[in-house]
Design a protein around this motif. Structure first.
Motif, PDB file in Angstrom:
ATOM      1  N   ALA A  60       0.823  -1.205   0.000  1.00 58.56           N
ATOM      2  CA  ALA A  60       0.000   0.000   0.000  1.00 58.56           C
ATOM      3  C   ALA A  60       0.863   1.264   0.000  1.00 58.56           C
ATOM      4  O   ALA A  60       0.580   2.218  -0.735  1.00 58.56           O
ATOM      5  CB  ALA A  60      -0.942   0.005   1.212  1.00 58.56           C
ATOM      6  N   ILE A  61       1.929   1.270   0.777  1.00 65.35           N
ATOM      7  CA  ILE A  61       2.835   2.416   0.805  1.00 65.35           C
ATOM      8  C   ILE A  61       3.499   2.597  -0.556  1.00 65.35           C
ATOM      9  O   ILE A  61       3.593   3.720  -1.070  1.00 65.35           O
ATOM     10  CB  ILE A  61       3.886   2.254   1.923  1.00 65.35           C
ATOM     11  CG1 ILE A  61       3.216   2.368   3.289  1.00 65.35           C
ATOM     12  CG2 ILE A  61       4.999   3.286   1.778  1.00 65.35           C
ATOM     13  CD1 ILE A  61       4.125   1.995   4.446  1.00 65.35           C
ATOM     14  N   SER A  62       3.925   1.500  -1.161  1.00 69.96           N
ATOM     15  CA  SER A  62       4.565   1.577  -2.484  1.00 69.96           C
ATOM     16  C   SER A  62       3.598   2.103  -3.537  1.00 69.96           C
ATOM     17  O   SER A  62       3.981   2.902  -4.397  1.00 69.96           O
ATOM     18  CB  SER A  62       5.070   0.200  -2.911  1.00 69.96           C
ATOM     19  OG  SER A  62       6.016  -0.273  -2.008  1.00 69.96           O
ATOM     20  N   ILE A  63       2.361   1.675  -3.479  1.00 69.88           N
ATOM     21  CA  ILE A  63       1.359   2.153  -4.432  1.00 69.88           C
ATOM     22  C   ILE A  63       1.124   3.644  -4.258  1.00 69.88           C
ATOM     23  O   ILE A  63       1.073   4.401  -5.237  1.00 69.88           O
ATOM     24  CB  ILE A  63       0.054   1.361  -4.278  1.00 69.88           C
ATOM     25  CG1 ILE A  63       0.250  -0.060  -4.794  1.00 69.88           C
ATOM     26  CG2 ILE A  63      -1.099   2.046  -5.002  1.00 69.88           C
ATOM     27  CD1 ILE A  63      -0.900  -0.990  -4.492  1.00 69.88           C
ATOM     28  N   LEU A  64       0.993   4.091  -3.024  1.00 66.39           N
ATOM     29  CA  LEU A  64       0.759   5.516  -2.775  1.00 66.39           C
ATOM     30  C   LEU A  64       1.940   6.370  -3.230  1.00 66.39           C
ATOM     31  O   LEU A  64       1.751   7.444  -3.809  1.00 66.39           O
ATOM     32  CB  LEU A  64       0.457   5.759  -1.296  1.00 66.39           C
ATOM     33  CG  LEU A  64      -0.884   5.204  -0.818  1.00 66.39           C
ATOM     34  CD1 LEU A  64      -1.014   5.375   0.696  1.00 66.39           C
ATOM     35  CD2 LEU A  64      -2.034   5.865  -1.536  1.00 66.39           C
ATOM     36  N   VAL A  65       3.150   5.907  -2.982  1.00 68.75           N
ATOM     37  CA  VAL A  65       4.337   6.641  -3.444  1.00 68.75           C
ATOM     38  C   VAL A  65       4.373   6.660  -4.965  1.00 68.75           C
ATOM     39  O   VAL A  65       4.661   7.696  -5.586  1.00 68.75           O
ATOM     40  CB  VAL A  65       5.629   6.020  -2.869  1.00 68.75           C
ATOM     41  CG1 VAL A  65       6.866   6.576  -3.540  1.00 68.75           C
ATOM     42  CG2 VAL A  65       5.700   6.261  -1.364  1.00 68.75           C
ATOM     43  N   GLY A  66       4.049   5.540  -5.597  1.00 67.16           N
ATOM     44  CA  GLY A  66       4.029   5.473  -7.055  1.00 67.16           C
ATOM     45  C   GLY A  66       3.006   6.404  -7.663  1.00 67.16           C
ATOM     46  O   GLY A  66       3.273   7.091  -8.652  1.00 67.16           O
ATOM     47  N   ILE A  67       1.812   6.440  -7.079  1.00 67.44           N
ATOM     48  CA  ILE A  67       0.775   7.342  -7.578  1.00 67.44           C
ATOM     49  C   ILE A  67       1.194   8.789  -7.372  1.00 67.44           C
ATOM     50  O   ILE A  67       0.991   9.639  -8.241  1.00 67.44           O
ATOM     51  CB  ILE A  67      -0.572   7.051  -6.879  1.00 67.44           C
ATOM     52  CG1 ILE A  67      -1.123   5.713  -7.358  1.00 67.44           C
ATOM     53  CG2 ILE A  67      -1.575   8.157  -7.144  1.00 67.44           C
ATOM     54  CD1 ILE A  67      -2.341   5.238  -6.587  1.00 67.44           C
ATOM     55  N   TYR A 124       2.752  11.594 -11.758  1.00 62.29           N
ATOM     56  CA  TYR A 124       2.537  12.823 -12.521  1.00 62.29           C
ATOM     57  C   TYR A 124       3.793  13.680 -12.602  1.00 62.29           C
ATOM     58  O   TYR A 124       3.968  14.433 -13.542  1.00 62.29           O
ATOM     59  CB  TYR A 124       1.373  13.614 -11.932  1.00 62.29           C
ATOM     60  CG  TYR A 124       0.055  12.943 -12.208  1.00 62.29           C
ATOM     61  CD1 TYR A 124      -0.537  13.016 -13.463  1.00 62.29           C
ATOM     62  CD2 TYR A 124      -0.576  12.190 -11.229  1.00 62.29           C
ATOM     63  CE1 TYR A 124      -1.726  12.378 -13.736  1.00 62.29           C
ATOM     64  CE2 TYR A 124      -1.766  11.550 -11.491  1.00 62.29           C
ATOM     65  CZ  TYR A 124      -2.339  11.644 -12.745  1.00 62.29           C
ATOM     66  OH  TYR A 124      -3.513  10.999 -13.014  1.00 62.29           O
ATOM     67  N   ARG A 125       4.653  13.547 -11.627  1.00 62.86           N
ATOM     68  CA  ARG A 125       5.897  14.329 -11.642  1.00 62.86           C
ATOM     69  C   ARG A 125       6.846  13.869 -12.732  1.00 62.86           C
ATOM     70  O   ARG A 125       7.673  14.653 -13.203  1.00 62.86           O
ATOM     71  CB  ARG A 125       6.592  14.241 -10.291  1.00 62.86           C
ATOM     72  CG  ARG A 125       5.790  14.920  -9.210  1.00 62.86           C
ATOM     73  CD  ARG A 125       6.506  14.880  -7.892  1.00 62.86           C
ATOM     74  NE  ARG A 125       5.662  15.497  -6.888  1.00 62.86           N
ATOM     75  CZ  ARG A 125       5.708  15.221  -5.609  1.00 62.86           C
ATOM     76  NH1 ARG A 125       6.569  14.333  -5.174  1.00 62.86           N
ATOM     77  NH2 ARG A 125       4.910  15.812  -4.775  1.00 62.86           N
ATOM     78  N   VAL A 126       6.744  12.601 -13.120  1.00 71.45           N
ATOM     79  CA  VAL A 126       7.623  12.088 -14.168  1.00 71.45           C
ATOM     80  C   VAL A 126       6.899  11.953 -15.508  1.00 71.45           C
ATOM     81  O   VAL A 126       7.440  11.427 -16.460  1.00 71.45           O
ATOM     82  CB  VAL A 126       8.249  10.734 -13.775  1.00 71.45           C
ATOM     83  CG1 VAL A 126       9.152  10.888 -12.577  1.00 71.45           C
ATOM     84  CG2 VAL A 126       7.193   9.676 -13.541  1.00 71.45           C
ATOM     85  N   GLY A 127       5.653  12.435 -15.568  1.00 72.69           N
ATOM     86  CA  GLY A 127       4.930  12.472 -16.836  1.00 72.69           C
ATOM     87  C   GLY A 127       4.074  11.259 -17.127  1.00 72.69           C
ATOM     88  O   GLY A 127       3.642  11.072 -18.261  1.00 72.69           O
ATOM     89  N   LEU A 128       3.801  10.437 -16.149  1.00 72.94           N
ATOM     90  CA  LEU A 128       2.930   9.287 -16.352  1.00 72.94           C
ATOM     91  C   LEU A 128       1.512   9.661 -15.949  1.00 72.94           C
ATOM     92  O   LEU A 128       1.297  10.471 -15.063  1.00 72.94           O
ATOM     93  CB  LEU A 128       3.406   8.099 -15.522  1.00 72.94           C
ATOM     94  CG  LEU A 128       4.810   7.600 -15.795  1.00 72.94           C
ATOM     95  CD1 LEU A 128       5.170   6.507 -14.797  1.00 72.94           C
ATOM     96  CD2 LEU A 128       4.926   7.079 -17.208  1.00 72.94           C
ATOM     97  N   SER A 129       0.532   9.054 -16.610  1.00 71.27           N
ATOM     98  CA  SER A 129      -0.853   9.317 -16.236  1.00 71.27           C
ATOM     99  C   SER A 129      -1.680   8.056 -16.423  1.00 71.27           C
ATOM    100  O   SER A 129      -1.311   7.146 -17.162  1.00 71.27           O
ATOM    101  CB  SER A 129      -1.436  10.449 -17.074  1.00 71.27           C
ATOM    102  OG  SER A 129      -1.510  10.073 -18.431  1.00 71.27           O
ATOM    103  N   SER A 130      -2.811   8.017 -15.758  1.00 71.01           N
ATOM    104  CA  SER A 130      -3.740   6.897 -15.851  1.00 71.01           C
ATOM    105  C   SER A 130      -5.138   7.474 -16.013  1.00 71.01           C
ATOM    106  O   SER A 130      -5.586   8.272 -15.187  1.00 71.01           O
ATOM    107  CB  SER A 130      -3.666   6.044 -14.598  1.00 71.01           C
ATOM    108  OG  SER A 130      -4.742   5.144 -14.557  1.00 71.01           O
ATOM    109  N   HIS A 131      -5.816   7.066 -17.063  1.00 69.24           N
ATOM    110  CA  HIS A 131      -7.168   7.575 -17.294  1.00 69.24           C
ATOM    111  C   HIS A 131      -8.120   7.101 -16.208  1.00 69.24           C
ATOM    112  O   HIS A 131      -9.039   7.819 -15.826  1.00 69.24           O
ATOM    113  CB  HIS A 131      -7.671   7.134 -18.665  1.00 69.24           C
ATOM    114  CG  HIS A 131      -6.820   7.636 -19.788  1.00 69.24           C
ATOM    115  ND1 HIS A 131      -6.680   8.980 -20.054  1.00 69.24           N
ATOM    116  CD2 HIS A 131      -6.051   6.985 -20.687  1.00 69.24           C
ATOM    117  CE1 HIS A 131      -5.867   9.133 -21.080  1.00 69.24           C
ATOM    118  NE2 HIS A 131      -5.458   7.937 -21.484  1.00 69.24           N
TER     119      HIS A 131
END
Length: 81
Positions: free
Chosen positions: A44-51, A55-62
């Motif tokens: 859960a911590i890894s997912i939250l850090v990833g989310i 956006y800071r590195v230019g990734l997005s999810s619709h």
């Protein structure tokens, strides 16, 4: 899945303990429950850090944009071509 697969290893390590120390160790099902809980919290911590960093590195999810930012609709692939 790793918790289930590690049961023989944990049993092997518990067998090496002296009887005095083994009396203080909780039952195997509690150890497996705690191990699964630990992995769930780390995931859960890894997912939250990833989310948070996506956006800071230019990734997005619709899907996340729709759920979090309440965008009107999912973009169509046909609109891109």
């Amino acid at each position: 899945m790793f918790t289930i697969a590690s049961i023989p290893l944990v049993e092997q390590q518990l067998a090496k303990l002296s009887p005095e120390i083994l009396e203080k160790v909780p039952p195997l099902w509690i150890l497996m429950l705690l191990q699964g809980l630990q992995y769930s919290i780390l995931l859960a911590i890894s997912i939250l850090v990833g989310i948070g960093c996506a956006y800071r590195v230019g990734l997005s999810s619709h899907l996340i944009d729709h759920g979090v930012f309440h965008t009107a609709k999912f973009p169509s692939f046909a609109e891109r071509f």
